[in-house]
Scaffold this active site. Structure first.
Site, PDB file in Angstrom:
ATOM      1  CE  LYS A  22      -1.558   1.826   4.190  1.00 54.94           C
ATOM      2  NZ  LYS A  22      -1.420   3.162   4.176  1.00 54.94           N
ATOM      3  CG  ASN A  23       2.566   2.668   3.345  1.00 53.23           C
ATOM      4  OD1 ASN A  23       1.272   3.056   2.970  1.00 53.23           O
ATOM      5  ND2 ASN A  23       3.094   2.625   4.554  1.00 53.23           N
ATOM      6  NE  ARG A  93      -1.267  11.814   8.394  1.00 60.78           N
ATOM      7  CZ  ARG A  93      -1.218  13.073   8.722  1.00 60.78           C
ATOM      8  NH1 ARG A  93      -2.272  13.949   8.870  1.00 60.78           N
ATOM      9  NH2 ARG A  93       0.191  13.701   8.426  1.00 60.78           N
ATOM     10  CB  CYS A 117      -3.909  11.081  12.128  1.00 57.77           C
ATOM     11  SG  CYS A 117      -2.580   9.648  12.079  1.00 57.77           S
ATOM     12  NE  ARG A 122       0.912  10.488  10.484  1.00 57.41           N
ATOM     13  CZ  ARG A 122       0.386   9.162  10.050  1.00 57.41           C
ATOM     14  NH1 ARG A 122      -0.297   8.528   9.386  1.00 57.41           N
ATOM     15  NH2 ARG A 122       1.254   8.394   8.827  1.00 57.41           N
ATOM     16  N   PRO A 123       1.915  16.811  10.892  1.00 59.86           N
ATOM     17  CG  PRO A 123       4.093  17.655  12.083  1.00 59.86           C
ATOM     18  CD  PRO A 123       3.259  16.480  12.618  1.00 59.86           C
ATOM     19  CB  VAL A 124       2.193  18.660   5.579  1.00 57.02           C
ATOM     20  CG1 VAL A 124       1.282  17.024   5.705  1.00 57.02           C
ATOM     21  CG2 VAL A 124       1.381  19.545   6.080  1.00 57.02           C
ATOM     22  CG  ASP A 125       6.141  21.454   9.687  1.00 54.17           C
ATOM     23  OD1 ASP A 125       5.847  19.855   9.901  1.00 54.17           O
ATOM     24  OD2 ASP A 125       7.037  20.808  10.417  1.00 54.17           O
ATOM     25  CG  LEU A 126       9.898  18.308   8.100  1.00 56.63           C
ATOM     26  CD1 LEU A 126      10.226  16.861   8.096  1.00 56.63           C
ATOM     27  CD2 LEU A 126      10.290  19.326   8.280  1.00 56.63           C
ATOM     28  CG  ASP A 307       3.095   1.441   9.711  1.00 56.75           C
ATOM     29  OD1 ASP A 307       3.487   1.925  10.295  1.00 56.75           O
ATOM     30  OD2 ASP A 307       3.311   1.508   8.600  1.00 56.75           O
ATOM     31  NE  ARG A 399      -6.865   3.953   6.140  1.00 55.36           N
ATOM     32  CZ  ARG A 399      -5.889   4.552   7.167  1.00 55.36           C
ATOM     33  NH1 ARG A 399      -6.033   4.385   8.059  1.00 55.36           N
ATOM     34  NH2 ARG A 399      -4.646   4.627   6.300  1.00 55.36           N
TER      35      ARG A 399
END
Ligand code: UD1
Length: 420
Positions: A22-23, A93, A117, A122-126, A307, A399
């Site tokens: 999946k990933n 996400r 979540c 889990r930010p997305v600043d980077l 995981d 999922r």
């Protein structure tokens, strides 16, 4: 909401066929937005997250042709909406992965900001910093990330102060069509990043260093079509191995890749499993023994994957001895343990460290899944519990695990799904 009912106590034995990762599939599907010709993605797992990503592409006006084996031909040249809306991003996400490709190829993107979540903030600043370094103008407004570029993105040095998997993937994809050279430092080394890089190379990208912490990308003007099979799912593989180990059984996992599972296989051996590997299979045999407790500290690849932490806590819950589990990637990834405690597990949690004292058996209880890997761990706990465990909110498992009931049934588990 469906529930799973599992009658524990069976030793699992047999063979299982591992699905595509999946990933790896998610970034590769997003990467098709970079190509000027159709790209065919193969070995896609049949999962809700994949359906969501395909739906996202379809809503953007991308042309999709799916065959009966779930090979998908994707033609991004028909795109007419450069938007990833909130209602899709909130369910997955990983939708953020379309940000880099859209800006790089079409000069513009509007992507809903993913929220926090269950497992952490889990930010997305980077991701945003990386795109800004490449010359994109990025504004976050009304819950959306608006990114724009005048002409092509510019190659840049992007240093991540935290190792981020999807962040590395977003910037890697954006860099393929940028003008000049990009160097991504402190890049994620996960096999799924490598698989994405290989797919981009098959599309004509100039990339080196993937699989190390420094990835060098020389931007090209255009990417072409290709046919690419996604790599095997190492987390699905590890989940079945841990499940079987917890029951003292024997399993052959086929269509997988032992080379990307070193940390997990080493821990399973430490737990007492006999492991034999071929080119694309792994055999694990507990020879009827109860597993021994193993300590686990999660960290970016090649260390032990976050995981797999939940599944190992289930195995440790019924192991001989005491183990210490440390979670260093996400701040709130022990929620499954509270449920296991309700099943009789002896676990003491202190911040991001848990001490697990193995018990001989767990007892069935009604439990609730809080996220994808937590659900997998509760399935394992239920398999080694006395009685019928009912797992609620099982939609999380769909999922990330293709045909989990069928695969477990073939291994001898007593498991059924009931609508509530
Ligand atoms: C990916 C995987 C997920 C896995 C995780 C860690 C996919 C689709 N998902 O998630 O299954 O659990 O890697 O192996 O591949 N961070 C920031 N700022 C950012 C980005 C990340 O601070 O902009 C932090 C996160 O909060 C976290 C750490 O970096 O603490 C690692 O997260 P990251 O590698 O980005 O996880 P994902 O890519 O979201």
């Amino acid at each position: 909401m469906d529930k799973l009912i599992i009658t524990g106590g069976e030793q699992l034995n047999g063979e299982v066929r591992i699905s595509g990762a999946k990933n790896s599939a998610l970034p590769i599907l997003a990467a098709t937005l970079l190509a000027s010709e159709p790209v065919t993605v193969c070995n896609l797992p049949h999962l809700h997250d994949i359906t969501t990503m395909l739906e996202l592409l379809r809503r953007m006006g991308v042309d999709l042709v799916i065959d009966e084996k779930l090979n998908v031909e994707i033609d991004a040249s028909t795109i007419d909406k450069l938007v990833a809306p909130y209602e899709l991003v909130k369910t997955m996400r990983a939708s953020i992965l379309v940000l880099g490709p859209m800006v790089a190829h079409f000069g513009e993107a509007e992507v809903s900001l993913p929220g926090g979540c269950a497992i952490g903030s889990r930010p997305v600043d980077l991701h945003i910093q990386g795109l800004r370094a490449m010359g994109a103008e990025v504004v976050v407004e009304n819950g959306y990330i608006h990114a724009k570029t005048n002409g092509r993105l510019k190659g840049a040095r992007v240093f991540f102060d935290t190792v981020t998997v999807t962040g590395t993937e977003n910037i890697l994809m954006a860099a393929t069509l940028a003008e000049g050279q990009s160097v991504i430092e402190n890049a994620a080394r996960e096999p799924e990043v490598v698989d994405l890089a290989e797919c981009l190379i098959a599309m004509g990208a100039d990339i080196s260093g993937h699989g190390t912490d420094t990835i060098v990308v020389n931007g090209v003007e255009k990417l072409h079509g290709c046919r690419f099979p996604v790599v095997a799912d190492r987390i699905e593989t590890g989940t079945y191995l841990a499940a079987v180990a917890a029951t003292g059984g024997k399993i052959k996992a086929k269509n997988t890749n032992p080379k990307i599972l070193d940390a997990v296989l080493q821990k399973l051996e430490e737990a007492g499993a006999k492991i034999t590997c071929g080119e694309d299979w792994i055999e694990l045999d507990m020879e009827g023994r109860r597993p021994k407790a193993v300590n686990v500290t999660t960290a970016p690849y090649p260390a032990f994957p976050t995981d797999m932490q939940a599944q190992f806590s289930a195995m440790n819950a019924v192991s001989e001895g005491v183990s210490i589990l440390k979670e260093t990637i996400f701040e709130n990834r022990f929620m499954h343990m509270q449920e296991m405690i309700r099943m009789g597990a002896k676990i003491n949690i202190d911040g991001n460290t848990a001490v697990v004292e193995g018990v001989e058996k767990l007892q069935a209880a009604p439990v609730m899944a809080t996220d994808l890997r937590a659900s997998a761990s509760l399935v394992i706990a239920a398999l080694v519990a006395e009685g019928d465990t009912v797992i609620d909110r099982i939609y999380h498992i769909d999922r990330g695990y293709e045909c989990i009931e069928e695969k477990l049934q073939l291994l001898g588990a007593r498991i059924k799904r009931v609508p509530s």
